[in-house]
Design a protein around this motif. Structure first.
Motif, short mmCIF file in Angstrom:
data_model
loop_
_atom_site.label_atom_id
_atom_site.label_comp_id
_atom_site.label_asym_id
_atom_site.label_seq_id
_atom_site.Cartn_x
_atom_site.Cartn_y
_atom_site.Cartn_z
N GLU A 127 40.48 -46.96 120.07
CA GLU A 127 40.39 -48.37 119.72
C GLU A 127 39.36 -49.06 120.60
N ASP A 128 38.93 -50.21 120.14
CA ASP A 128 38.09 -51.06 120.96
C ASP A 128 38.75 -52.45 120.99
N ARG A 129 38.03 -53.44 121.45
CA ARG A 129 38.61 -54.77 121.59
C ARG A 129 39.09 -55.36 120.26
N SER A 130 38.49 -54.90 119.17
CA SER A 130 38.86 -55.45 117.86
C SER A 130 40.07 -54.74 117.25
N GLY A 131 40.48 -53.61 117.82
CA GLY A 131 41.63 -52.91 117.31
C GLY A 131 41.36 -51.44 117.08
N ARG A 134 34.64 -49.04 110.09
CA ARG A 134 34.13 -48.34 111.28
C ARG A 134 33.65 -46.94 110.99
#
Length: 108
Positions: free
Chosen positions: A22-26, A51
């Protein structure tokens, strides 16, 4: 389908790894590795539609394969829909090749 999928996951009695990047967006990609003796099965590798094409699934598959190897797996397998060309390209990077076709029968 969530209820059915949850029941399937609860029925796994082998050692397994639930994985997610995951990254900051989910969530970006998730998947499951199931270890049975020296076999590692890869299941439910799924990349968020927004993505795809960025290498996230390759990273996750590589990490699941590394985990399986560290647990004693010498062989890995998976099932995929034959028409999924993106999945076929991904898995071929790791040396997977088509072994056989399968289908589900529905009584009726």
């Amino acid at each position: 389908a969530r209820h059915l999928h949850g029941a399937i996951l609860k029925g796994i009695h082998s050692q397994c790894a639930l994985a997610m990047l995951e990254d900051r967006s989910g969530p970006l990609v998730c998947g499951l590795g199931v270890l049975e003796h020296d076999l590692l099965g890869l299941f439910d590798i799924y990349t968020h539609p927004d993505r795809r094409g960025r290498g996230h699934a390759a990273t996750l598959v590589g990490q699941l394969l590394d985990w399986g190897r560290s647990q004693g797996a010498t062989t890995a397998y998976l099932q995929m829909i034959a028409s999924n060309s993106a999945a076929r390209a991904l898995y071929s990077k790791f040396g997977f090749a088509r072994a056989y076709d399968y289908w589900y029968r529905i009584s009726g």
